[in-house]
Write a protein that holds these residues in place. Structure first.
Motif, PDB file in Angstrom:
ATOM      1  N   GLU A  81       0.845  -1.191   0.000  1.00 24.33           N
ATOM      2  CA  GLU A  81       0.000   0.000   0.000  1.00 24.33           C
ATOM      3  C   GLU A  81       0.881   1.242   0.000  1.00 24.33           C
ATOM      4  O   GLU A  81       1.851   1.327   0.762  1.00 24.33           O
ATOM      5  CB  GLU A  81      -0.926   0.013   1.215  1.00 24.33           C
ATOM      6  N   CYS A  82       0.526   2.190  -0.864  1.00 24.25           N
ATOM      7  CA  CYS A  82       1.273   3.450  -0.966  1.00 24.25           C
ATOM      8  C   CYS A  82       0.384   4.583  -0.459  1.00 24.25           C
ATOM      9  O   CYS A  82      -0.696   4.835  -1.000  1.00 24.25           O
ATOM     10  CB  CYS A  82       1.703   3.716  -2.409  1.00 24.25           C
ATOM     11  N   GLU A  83       0.843   5.270   0.592  1.00 28.11           N
ATOM     12  CA  GLU A  83       0.052   6.357   1.171  1.00 28.11           C
ATOM     13  C   GLU A  83       0.081   7.610   0.305  1.00 28.11           C
ATOM     14  O   GLU A  83      -0.753   8.506   0.480  1.00 28.11           O
ATOM     15  CB  GLU A  83       0.590   6.693   2.564  1.00 28.11           C
ATOM     16  N   HIS A  84       0.998   7.699  -0.649  1.00 24.51           N
ATOM     17  CA  HIS A  84       1.115   8.884  -1.494  1.00 24.51           C
ATOM     18  C   HIS A  84       0.090   8.890  -2.625  1.00 24.51           C
ATOM     19  O   HIS A  84      -0.525   9.919  -2.894  1.00 24.51           O
ATOM     20  CB  HIS A  84       2.530   8.972  -2.063  1.00 24.51           C
ATOM     21  N   CYS A  85      -0.076   7.753  -3.304  1.00 32.40           N
ATOM     22  CA  CYS A  85      -0.991   7.710  -4.449  1.00 32.40           C
ATOM     23  C   CYS A  85      -2.177   6.776  -4.234  1.00 32.40           C
ATOM     24  O   CYS A  85      -3.079   6.708  -5.073  1.00 32.40           O
ATOM     25  CB  CYS A  85      -0.244   7.284  -5.709  1.00 32.40           C
ATOM     26  N   GLY A  86      -2.186   6.011  -3.110  1.00 33.01           N
ATOM     27  CA  GLY A  86      -3.302   5.110  -2.824  1.00 33.01           C
ATOM     28  C   GLY A  86      -3.238   3.789  -3.558  1.00 33.01           C
ATOM     29  O   GLY A  86      -4.178   2.986  -3.490  1.00 33.01           O
ATOM     30  N   PHE A  87      -2.141   3.535  -4.282  1.00 27.93           N
ATOM     31  CA  PHE A  87      -2.016   2.275  -5.031  1.00 27.93           C
ATOM     32  C   PHE A  87      -1.908   1.101  -4.060  1.00 27.93           C
ATOM     33  O   PHE A  87      -1.179   1.168  -3.066  1.00 27.93           O
ATOM     34  CB  PHE A  87      -0.787   2.324  -5.939  1.00 27.93           C
ATOM     35  N   ARG A  88      -2.642   0.027  -4.367  1.00 28.81           N
ATOM     36  CA  ARG A  88      -2.621  -1.170  -3.527  1.00 28.81           C
ATOM     37  C   ARG A  88      -2.396  -2.408  -4.389  1.00 28.81           C
ATOM     38  O   ARG A  88      -2.787  -2.450  -5.547  1.00 28.81           O
ATOM     39  CB  ARG A  88      -3.935  -1.322  -2.751  1.00 28.81           C
ATOM     40  N   ASN A  89      -1.800  -3.406  -3.772  1.00 30.08           N
ATOM     41  CA  ASN A  89      -1.544  -4.662  -4.484  1.00 30.08           C
ATOM     42  C   ASN A  89      -1.385  -5.772  -3.440  1.00 30.08           C
ATOM     43  O   ASN A  89      -0.919  -5.542  -2.334  1.00 30.08           O
ATOM     44  CB  ASN A  89      -0.262  -4.545  -5.316  1.00 30.08           C
ATOM     45  N   ASN A  90      -1.803  -6.981  -3.797  1.00 27.40           N
ATOM     46  CA  ASN A  90      -1.634  -8.113  -2.877  1.00 27.40           C
ATOM     47  C   ASN A  90      -1.479  -9.391  -3.677  1.00 27.40           C
ATOM     48  O   ASN A  90      -1.923  -9.489  -4.829  1.00 27.40           O
ATOM     49  CB  ASN A  90      -2.821  -8.233  -1.913  1.00 27.40           C
ATOM     50  N   GLU A  91      -0.842 -10.384  -3.071  1.00 33.97           N
ATOM     51  CA  GLU A  91      -0.663 -11.676  -3.709  1.00 33.97           C
ATOM     52  C   GLU A  91      -0.371 -12.737  -2.665  1.00 33.97           C
ATOM     53  O   GLU A  91      -0.113 -12.438  -1.493  1.00 33.97           O
ATOM     54  CB  GLU A  91       0.470 -11.631  -4.735  1.00 33.97           C
ATOM     55  N   VAL A  92      -0.441 -13.989  -3.111  1.00 29.35           N
ATOM     56  CA  VAL A  92      -0.208 -15.151  -2.253  1.00 29.35           C
ATOM     57  C   VAL A  92       0.867 -16.014  -2.883  1.00 29.35           C
ATOM     58  O   VAL A  92       0.841 -16.264  -4.093  1.00 29.35           O
ATOM     59  CB  VAL A  92      -1.496 -15.992  -2.065  1.00 29.35           C
ATOM     60  N   GLN A  93       1.824 -16.467  -2.082  1.00 27.95           N
ATOM     61  CA  GLN A  93       2.843 -17.394  -2.554  1.00 27.95           C
ATOM     62  C   GLN A  93       2.869 -18.610  -1.647  1.00 27.95           C
ATOM     63  O   GLN A  93       2.648 -18.507  -0.445  1.00 27.95           O
ATOM     64  CB  GLN A  93       4.230 -16.737  -2.560  1.00 27.95           C
ATOM     65  N   PHE A  94       3.141 -19.781  -2.242  1.00 22.83           N
ATOM     66  CA  PHE A  94       3.218 -21.005  -1.466  1.00 22.83           C
ATOM     67  C   PHE A  94       4.601 -21.145  -0.853  1.00 22.83           C
ATOM     68  O   PHE A  94       5.610 -20.883  -1.500  1.00 22.83           O
ATOM     69  CB  PHE A  94       2.904 -22.212  -2.342  1.00 22.83           C
ATOM     70  N   ALA A  95       4.622 -21.578   0.410  1.00 20.82           N
ATOM     71  CA  ALA A  95       5.890 -21.735   1.112  1.00 20.82           C
ATOM     72  C   ALA A  95       6.254 -23.199   1.298  1.00 20.82           C
ATOM     73  O   ALA A  95       7.317 -23.508   1.823  1.00 20.82           O
ATOM     74  CB  ALA A  95       5.824 -21.047   2.481  1.00 20.82           C
ATOM     75  N   GLY A  96       5.368 -24.096   0.879  1.00 18.44           N
ATOM     76  CA  GLY A  96       5.638 -25.519   1.038  1.00 18.44           C
ATOM     77  C   GLY A  96       6.391 -26.091  -0.151  1.00 18.44           C
ATOM     78  O   GLY A  96       6.915 -25.375  -0.998  1.00 18.44           O
ATOM     79  N   VAL A  97       6.439 -27.425  -0.222  1.00 14.76           N
ATOM     80  CA  VAL A  97       7.150 -28.095  -1.298  1.00 14.76           C
ATOM     81  C   VAL A  97       6.248 -28.249  -2.517  1.00 14.76           C
ATOM     82  O   VAL A  97       5.020 -28.189  -2.423  1.00 14.76           O
ATOM     83  CB  VAL A  97       7.635 -29.488  -0.833  1.00 14.76           C
ATOM     84  N   ILE A  98       6.867 -28.448  -3.667  1.00 11.70           N
ATOM     85  CA  ILE A  98       6.121 -28.722  -4.892  1.00 11.70           C
ATOM     86  C   ILE A  98       5.546 -30.135  -4.805  1.00 11.70           C
ATOM     87  O   ILE A  98       6.217 -31.065  -4.371  1.00 11.70           O
ATOM     88  CB  ILE A  98       7.027 -28.564  -6.118  1.00 11.70           C
ATOM     89  N   ALA A  99       4.288 -30.293  -5.197  1.00 11.99           N
ATOM     90  CA  ALA A  99       3.636 -31.596  -5.122  1.00 11.99           C
ATOM     91  C   ALA A  99       4.342 -32.601  -6.026  1.00 11.99           C
ATOM     92  O   ALA A  99       5.029 -32.239  -6.988  1.00 11.99           O
ATOM     93  CB  ALA A  99       2.164 -31.477  -5.501  1.00 11.99           C
ATOM     94  N   GLU A 100       4.147 -33.879  -5.709  1.00 14.38           N
ATOM     95  CA  GLU A 100       4.815 -34.935  -6.472  1.00 14.38           C
ATOM     96  C   GLU A 100       4.306 -35.012  -7.909  1.00 14.38           C
ATOM     97  O   GLU A 100       5.048 -35.336  -8.823  1.00 14.38           O
ATOM     98  CB  GLU A 100       4.602 -36.279  -5.772  1.00 14.38           C
ATOM     99  N   LYS A 101       3.008 -34.705  -8.120  1.00 17.10           N
ATOM    100  CA  LYS A 101       2.414 -34.775  -9.452  1.00 17.10           C
ATOM    101  C   LYS A 101       1.661 -33.492  -9.762  1.00 17.10           C
ATOM    102  O   LYS A 101       1.302 -32.729  -8.860  1.00 17.10           O
ATOM    103  CB  LYS A 101       1.455 -35.970  -9.550  1.00 17.10           C
ATOM    104  N   GLY A 102       1.428 -33.248 -11.045  1.00 15.80           N
ATOM    105  CA  GLY A 102       0.571 -32.155 -11.444  1.00 15.80           C
ATOM    106  C   GLY A 102      -0.885 -32.532 -11.268  1.00 15.80           C
ATOM    107  O   GLY A 102      -1.219 -33.708 -11.083  1.00 15.80           O
ATOM    108  N   CYS A 103      -1.783 -31.558 -11.307  1.00 13.26           N
ATOM    109  CA  CYS A 103      -3.198 -31.848 -11.109  1.00 13.26           C
ATOM    110  C   CYS A 103      -4.049 -30.972 -12.017  1.00 13.26           C
ATOM    111  O   CYS A 103      -3.656 -29.862 -12.393  1.00 13.26           O
ATOM    112  CB  CYS A 103      -3.597 -31.643  -9.643  1.00 13.26           C
TER     113      CYS A 103
END
Length: 478
Positions: free
Chosen positions: A66-88
């Motif tokens: 969040e930027c208090e100067h222009c009001g721009f906001r952004n958010n995201e999610v990242q996985f912190a675990g391991v990559i699964a054994e197979k695709g799905c």
């Protein structure tokens, strides 16, 4: 290391559950704040990082800018675990308001497709992971397509009209005026669409797991330098497995010829742990189950423990269905071998495990039911937490209660059905070699669809070198 007289410090929990973060009143429960550059106004804003855990799902990192100067906001999610054994690949039919409320986890490597309008959002290294709903996903697509429409109306009217048609269809999907089918394909295996019927199979949701190709592994940054191409690598693994099984059979024959009471040798070969991908050892041993067949038991231990059972011998010409009436506690102690192709059903409590669930297991009925109960409580995403509807929470809790009452023997009798198209499953007969009055075994011919799913329709074991095309089994004549 701590010196004598010192008290060891408690292990730091990096990923607390969301509920614990909300209830925390001290500074440790607050997100970490970092001063960051704003790409919109080129001044400094604030990025907040929160390490948390979605109950029964995975560790994630939630990031918000969040930027208090222009009001721009952004958010995201990242996985912190391991990559699964197979695709799905998750494919879901959206036909009701409840379907639009399904929660959806989309990782950075996932692509999304809406089949009715042939619209696909490809995976990209620049896209962000997100936790949203089906309705939220459709709304985001509508917003993205609508953003440039006013300018496009005057610069490219033909494209403007085509996009308007797509927007009308998307709005119809979002308002539930029209059905649609959404697929999420993630070769990292970290994406998910909520199952509204958990722990039972959802008739509107189809889940398919697949092995990643070499190119997919490279895209995920996995180490593939020491691997050959997929076909050569698969051939090497098959050759290794065949040699291991041959060694096991040779060792057993030697033990039989010597007449020793010693257990035959357990084979050990190096593999990677399915949970943390750390090099570890897998142990294999072949045993003979009385009144059944030879099976191979495999076990891997790396802090995290896993085991699996593979049936030996040729493919059975027919499928097998075992029906058991569990009348007392003693029946729960029966040995059971559930192969990876077996469906397990207890109709009295509406429990159904489809093919591939839990893999192959050799245990007792009580042990298998306890494992099912533990897996459902620990690994079913969105079965608890603040976002779950009270009705669904009660339904899931009631099912777990009924399952635990069966395990403890409070709710008996119940009926257990093992349906295995390859006939590789086994249930102990307490009256062997006489028939069991509470057990019924049926053999049946597999359907064409079952043979197709098992890869048997295209299997050719005779004259395949001379003329594989002419001798292959015909596919469905219809």
């Amino acid at each position: 290391m701590t010196s004598e007289g010192e008290t060891p410090t408690k292990k730091e929990v990096l990923f607390p559950q969301i509920g614990e973060v909300v209830d925390a009143t001290d500074d440790e429960g607050k997100p970490t704040e970092i001063e960051s550059y704003c790409v919109n106004c080129e001044q400094n804003g604030v990025t907040r990082l929160l390490l948390t855990r979605i109950p029964h799902w995975r560790d994630i990192i939630v990031m918000s800018f969040e930027c208090e100067h222009c009001g721009f906001r952004n958010n995201e999610v990242q996985f912190a675990g391991v990559i699964a054994e197979k695709g799905c690949t998750y494919t879901c039919e959206i036909s009701s308001p409840e379907d639009l409320d399904r929660q959806l986890v989309r990782s950075e490597s996932a692509s999304v497709k809406i089949h009715e309008i042939d619209l696909e959002l490809p995976s990209s290294n620049t896209q962000r992971g997100s936790l949203t709903t089906i309705e939220g996903l459709i709304s985001a697509i509508i917003d993205d397509l609508s953003s440039e429409q006013p300018a496009r109306k005057y610069t490219d009217e033909e494209t403007y009209k085509k996009i308007e048609v797509i927007l009308e269809r998307l709005k119809a999907f979002r308002e539930n005026r029209e059905k649609c089918t959404i697929s999420v394909n993630d070769f990292a295996g970290n994406s998910y669409i909520e199952n509204l019927c958990a722990p039972n199979p959802d008739p509107k949701l189809n889940i398919r797991y697949y092995n990643r190709t070499r190119e997919m592994n490279i895209a995920l940054g996995l180490n593939v330098d020491s691997c050959a191409d997929d076909e050569e690598d698969t051939a090497k693994k098959d050759h290794l497995q065949n040699n291991v099984i041959k060694d096991l059979q040779a060792n057993e024959k030697e033990e039989e010829l010597r007449g020793d009471d010693k257990v035959s040798e357990v084979m050990i070969f190096p593999t990677n742990c399915s949970n943390c991908n750390t090099p570890s050892d897998t142990r294999m041993h072949m045993i003979n189950i009385p009144h059944f067949k030879e099976v191979v038991i495999m076990s891997t231990a790396c802090g995290y423990k896993s085991n699996e059972v593979k049936a030996g011998g040729p493919i059975s010409p027919q499928g097998k269905r075992i029906k058991l009436k569990i009348v007392d506690i003693e029946d729960l102690s029966r040995d059971i071998l559930k192969s990876e192709t077996c469906n397990l059903i207890i109709p009295d409590i509406d429990l159904e495990l489809t093919t591939g669930t839990l893999g192959g297991r050799f245990t007792t009925i009580e042990g298998l039911l306890r494992q099912i109960s533990d897996e459902l409580q620990q690994r079913v995403p969105f079965a608890s937490g603040d976002s779950v509807k009270e009705e669904r929470r009660k339904t899931f809790a009631n099912f777990i209660e009924k399952l635990n009452k069966v395990i403890s023997g409070e709710v008996l009798p119940v009926h257990l059905i093992l349906d295995d198209p390859l006939a590789n499953s086994y249930l102990q007969n307490l009256y062997a070699p006489e028939p069991d009055p509470n057990m019924l075994i049926e053999y049946y011919d597999r359907t064409w669809e079952q043979n197709e799913a098992l890869g048997l329709n295209d299997m050719n074991v005779e004259n395949y070198e001379a003329n594989n095309d002419e001798d292959s089994v015909d596919k469905n004549p219809n």
